[in-house]
Design a protein around this motif. Sequence first.
Motif, PDB file in Angstrom:
ATOM      1  N   LYS A 274       0.814  -1.217   0.000  1.00 33.26           N
ATOM      2  CA  LYS A 274       0.000   0.000   0.000  1.00 33.26           C
ATOM      3  C   LYS A 274       0.847   1.267   0.000  1.00 33.26           C
ATOM      4  N   LEU A 275       1.844   1.367   0.864  1.00 32.28           N
ATOM      5  CA  LEU A 275       2.623   2.592   1.002  1.00 32.28           C
ATOM      6  C   LEU A 275       3.595   2.808  -0.145  1.00 32.28           C
ATOM      7  N   THR A 276       3.916   1.771  -0.900  1.00 28.73           N
ATOM      8  CA  THR A 276       4.840   1.916  -2.027  1.00 28.73           C
ATOM      9  C   THR A 276       4.107   1.899  -3.369  1.00 28.73           C
ATOM     10  N   THR A 277       2.778   1.983  -3.331  1.00 29.54           N
ATOM     11  CA  THR A 277       1.996   1.963  -4.558  1.00 29.54           C
ATOM     12  C   THR A 277       2.214   3.248  -5.349  1.00 29.54           C
ATOM     13  N   LYS A 278       2.497   3.126  -6.623  1.00 30.70           N
ATOM     14  CA  LYS A 278       2.615   4.282  -7.517  1.00 30.70           C
ATOM     15  C   LYS A 278       1.285   4.484  -8.225  1.00 30.70           C
ATOM     16  N   SER A 279       0.971   5.728  -8.499  1.00 31.70           N
ATOM     17  CA  SER A 279      -0.279   6.033  -9.175  1.00 31.70           C
ATOM     18  C   SER A 279      -0.222   5.549 -10.615  1.00 31.70           C
ATOM     19  N   PRO A 280      -1.372   5.226 -11.217  1.00 34.43           N
ATOM     20  CA  PRO A 280      -1.377   4.827 -12.631  1.00 34.43           C
ATOM     21  C   PRO A 280      -0.748   5.877 -13.544  1.00 34.43           C
ATOM     22  N   MET A 281      -0.840   7.145 -13.159  1.00 38.80           N
ATOM     23  CA  MET A 281      -0.233   8.201 -13.972  1.00 38.80           C
ATOM     24  C   MET A 281       1.284   8.044 -14.026  1.00 38.80           C
ATOM     25  N   MET A 282       1.899   7.723 -12.885  1.00 38.80           N
ATOM     26  CA  MET A 282       3.346   7.506 -12.859  1.00 38.80           C
ATOM     27  C   MET A 282       3.724   6.210 -13.562  1.00 38.80           C
ATOM     28  N   ASN A 283       2.906   5.198 -13.406  1.00 33.93           N
ATOM     29  CA  ASN A 283       3.197   3.916 -14.048  1.00 33.93           C
ATOM     30  C   ASN A 283       3.199   4.025 -15.569  1.00 33.93           C
ATOM     31  N   GLU A 284       2.391   4.939 -16.122  1.00 32.60           N
ATOM     32  CA  GLU A 284       2.369   5.103 -17.576  1.00 32.60           C
ATOM     33  C   GLU A 284       3.704   5.602 -18.106  1.00 32.60           C
ATOM     34  N   VAL A 285       4.385   6.446 -17.327  1.00 32.47           N
ATOM     35  CA  VAL A 285       5.668   6.991 -17.771  1.00 32.47           C
ATOM     36  C   VAL A 285       6.752   5.934 -17.713  1.00 32.47           C
ATOM     37  N   PHE A 286       6.728   5.100 -16.673  1.00 37.32           N
ATOM     38  CA  PHE A 286       7.782   4.108 -16.463  1.00 37.32           C
ATOM     39  C   PHE A 286       7.332   2.706 -16.865  1.00 37.32           C
ATOM     40  N   CYS A 287       6.381   2.645 -17.790  1.00 35.52           N
ATOM     41  CA  CYS A 287       5.837   1.354 -18.216  1.00 35.52           C
ATOM     42  C   CYS A 287       6.775   0.683 -19.218  1.00 35.52           C
ATOM     43  N   TYR A 288       6.846  -0.646 -19.137  1.00 41.97           N
ATOM     44  CA  TYR A 288       7.670  -1.420 -20.059  1.00 41.97           C
ATOM     45  C   TYR A 288       6.874  -1.719 -21.323  1.00 41.97           C
ATOM     46  N   ARG A 289       6.737  -0.719 -22.166  1.00 37.84           N
ATOM     47  CA  ARG A 289       6.061  -0.876 -23.453  1.00 37.84           C
ATOM     48  C   ARG A 289       6.682   0.115 -24.431  1.00 37.84           C
ATOM     49  N   ASP A 290       6.355  -0.054 -25.696  1.00 36.34           N
ATOM     50  CA  ASP A 290       6.889   0.825 -26.730  1.00 36.34           C
ATOM     51  C   ASP A 290       6.181   2.171 -26.671  1.00 36.34           C
ATOM     52  N   ILE A 291       6.937   3.222 -26.324  1.00 38.37           N
ATOM     53  CA  ILE A 291       6.403   4.576 -26.281  1.00 38.37           C
ATOM     54  C   ILE A 291       7.220   5.429 -27.248  1.00 38.37           C
ATOM     55  N   ASP A 292       6.552   6.110 -28.133  1.00 38.90           N
ATOM     56  CA  ASP A 292       7.238   6.965 -29.090  1.00 38.90           C
ATOM     57  C   ASP A 292       7.940   8.090 -28.329  1.00 38.90           C
ATOM     58  N   TYR A 293       9.268   8.135 -28.415  1.00 38.20           N
ATOM     59  CA  TYR A 293      10.035   9.113 -27.654  1.00 38.20           C
ATOM     60  C   TYR A 293       9.647  10.540 -28.023  1.00 38.20           C
ATOM     61  N   ARG A 294       9.182  10.760 -29.263  1.00 35.45           N
ATOM     62  CA  ARG A 294       8.822  12.109 -29.702  1.00 35.45           C
ATOM     63  C   ARG A 294       7.584  12.632 -28.988  1.00 35.45           C
ATOM     64  N   MET A 295       6.720  11.719 -28.527  1.00 33.05           N
ATOM     65  CA  MET A 295       5.521  12.151 -27.824  1.00 33.05           C
ATOM     66  C   MET A 295       5.866  12.809 -26.489  1.00 33.05           C
ATOM     67  N   MET A 296       6.981  12.393 -25.878  1.00 30.20           N
ATOM     68  CA  MET A 296       7.396  12.974 -24.614  1.00 30.20           C
ATOM     69  C   MET A 296       7.934  14.399 -24.772  1.00 30.20           C
ATOM     70  N   GLY A 297       8.189  14.804 -26.008  1.00 32.22           N
ATOM     71  CA  GLY A 297       8.695  16.155 -26.229  1.00 32.22           C
ATOM     72  C   GLY A 297       7.709  17.069 -26.909  1.00 32.22           C
ATOM     73  N   ILE A 298       6.456  16.637 -27.069  1.00 34.66           N
ATOM     74  CA  ILE A 298       5.455  17.461 -27.742  1.00 34.66           C
ATOM     75  C   ILE A 298       5.219  18.755 -26.966  1.00 34.66           C
ATOM     76  N   GLY A 299       5.318  19.858 -27.651  1.00 38.57           N
ATOM     77  CA  GLY A 299       5.121  21.160 -27.035  1.00 38.57           C
ATOM     78  C   GLY A 299       6.341  21.700 -26.328  1.00 38.57           C
ATOM     79  N   VAL A 300       7.406  20.890 -26.216  1.00 38.62           N
ATOM     80  CA  VAL A 300       8.621  21.308 -25.502  1.00 38.62           C
ATOM     81  C   VAL A 300       9.813  21.345 -26.444  1.00 38.62           C
ATOM     82  N   ILE A 301       9.988  20.291 -27.231  1.00 38.56           N
ATOM     83  CA  ILE A 301      11.090  20.187 -28.189  1.00 38.56           C
ATOM     84  C   ILE A 301      10.543  20.335 -29.595  1.00 38.56           C
ATOM     85  N   LYS A 302      11.205  21.142 -30.397  1.00 41.84           N
ATOM     86  CA  LYS A 302      10.759  21.365 -31.771  1.00 41.84           C
ATOM     87  C   LYS A 302      11.142  20.170 -32.631  1.00 41.84           C
ATOM     88  N   MET A 303      10.145  19.619 -33.313  1.00 39.29           N
ATOM     89  CA  MET A 303      10.359  18.477 -34.199  1.00 39.29           C
ATOM     90  C   MET A 303       9.877  18.860 -35.591  1.00 39.29           C
TER      91      MET A 303
END
Length: 443
Positions: A274-303
Motif C-alpha cells: 500500500k505505502l509503495t503503490t505508484k499512481s497509474p499516472m506515474m506507471n504510464e511513464v515508467f511502463c515497459y512498453r513501446d512509447i514513441d520518444y517524440r511524444m514525450m517532447g510534444i510542445g517542448v522540443i521542436k520536431m
Amino acid sequence: MADDEDEGEGGLYEEGHWIWDENANQIAFVSDRPVVEDEAIAMPTKMPTGAIEFRDDVDLIEQLRYRRRYQRKLKPEQPDVITVQDCKDIALYTAPVSILSPALINMLHIPTTERFMKALILCCQYYLQVSDEMGHRMMELETRVRTPYCDVVEQEFGTNLNDLRALAAKEYCTMLIGGADTKKYHHMGPAKKRRSLSDKDARLFETMLRMCVQIVWLALGRKAFNQIELEVNRLFKSEIFNAVEHTLKTNYVEKMTKEERNVLLGQCLRTEKKLTTKSPMMNEVFCYRDIDYRMMGIGVIKMNQMPLRLKYIYNIVAGPEEKYSTLGVSLGIVGMPRTSFDTMLKPLPTAEDAKSKKSLGSMSSGSAKSNSSLKKSGMGCGQRKLYADIHLPLKSEHDDAFPPSFPSEPEAPTPCNDVQRRRWLKRLQRLRRGQRASAGKRN
C-alpha cells in the motif's frame, strides 16, 4: 472601484481605490495590485477534505458581473471561440474562496499547466468515448459471438488510451519535480535546497486536482461529472487512495468486465504494498512498453517532421485553439464558437433541441426503456452531441524509426493570458480583504 478593470499596467492612480485616512486627516490611495503575488495571501492552512463544491447556480446578475469584469476580452480580429482559459475563468469564478491562493492562480497560468490541462481533457474525452463504446460492445456480445477482430479493435482502444495517459503524465512529472517553468512552485524551492514543505505541497496539489476536474468537466460540456472525477482521482491517487470512490462507493472497477478493464485501465498497473503503490499516472511513464520518444517532447522540443498521429496530438496540445476546426481536431467544446453558449458555457438551445424534446415527449415508456444504455454517457435520445469524437490516426511501423540525432531545439511556449491571471489575483485579494474586514467588525 469602477466596474470595468483596466487590462494594462495603468498609471499611478489606477487599479485601486481611495479611502479617508483618519490619522493623516486626508484621502489616501490604496492599490489593489498584489505586492508579492505568491506571498501576499497565504495558502489555506487546512487540507481541503471532503467534497469541494463549486457554485453552479450563478444568477443572471452575477453572470452580468462576470461578463463585464472577468470574462476574457477579445483582441482585434481575434475569433470568438471557446478556449481552455475560458474554462479556467469559470472554474476560478465559481470556486470556493477558501481553496484559492495566489500560487494556485499563478500555476494555472503557465505553459506547462496549460499543456497538462489540454492533455488531461483529451485523455478524459477519449476515456468517456471508449467507455461508452465498450459498454455497447459488451451488451452486443450477449447476442453475438466474439471474433478475433474484437481483440484487434480493443487493443487499438487500449493503446490510444495508454498514449494519452502518458501525454498527460509527462507534464505532471514536470510539475512534480519542479522542472521548466514550475520551479517556483516546488515545495523545496527553485534550487531544491530548502526544507521540504510537504504539507504546503499537498494542499496545493489537492486543490489543483479538484480544479482540474472542474475544468475538464466544463470543457467536456458539463457531462459525466462522476465518471470524470472518479477516473481523474484514480489516475493520480490509484484505486487504494481514491477518496472519491471511497465516498461514492460505486465499485465501478469491480463491475467492469475483463475486456473493459484491459482497455480502460491499461496494462501498466503494478500491484505493490500500500505505502509503495505508484499512481497509474506515474506507471504510464515508467511502463515497459513501446512509447514513441517524440511524444514525450510534444510542445517542448521542436520536431520538424512528425507522423500523422503525433501531428494530431501536437495540434491539440500545443496548437492554436482558434484553428481547431480547420485542423480537424476535437477537444470538447474548446475551439467552438462562444456565441453558441451562454456566459457560463452552457449550450444554448437550438431548433433541433426543441424538435428532439417534442419527439421525446411523445415516446412510449417502452421505447424510453430501450435507451437506458445511453444513460452512462449522458447522451440520451433528447440530447444532441456537442462535439465530435476523437479519431486518432493509427500507428505505422516506420514511425518508430530512430533518427540520426535527437532534436534539441526548444519549442517556443504558447504564452498564457497574463491579463486574466492578474485579474483573478486582484479579485482574490479584494475578497480576502473583505473577509478580514467583516471578521474585524464581528470581533
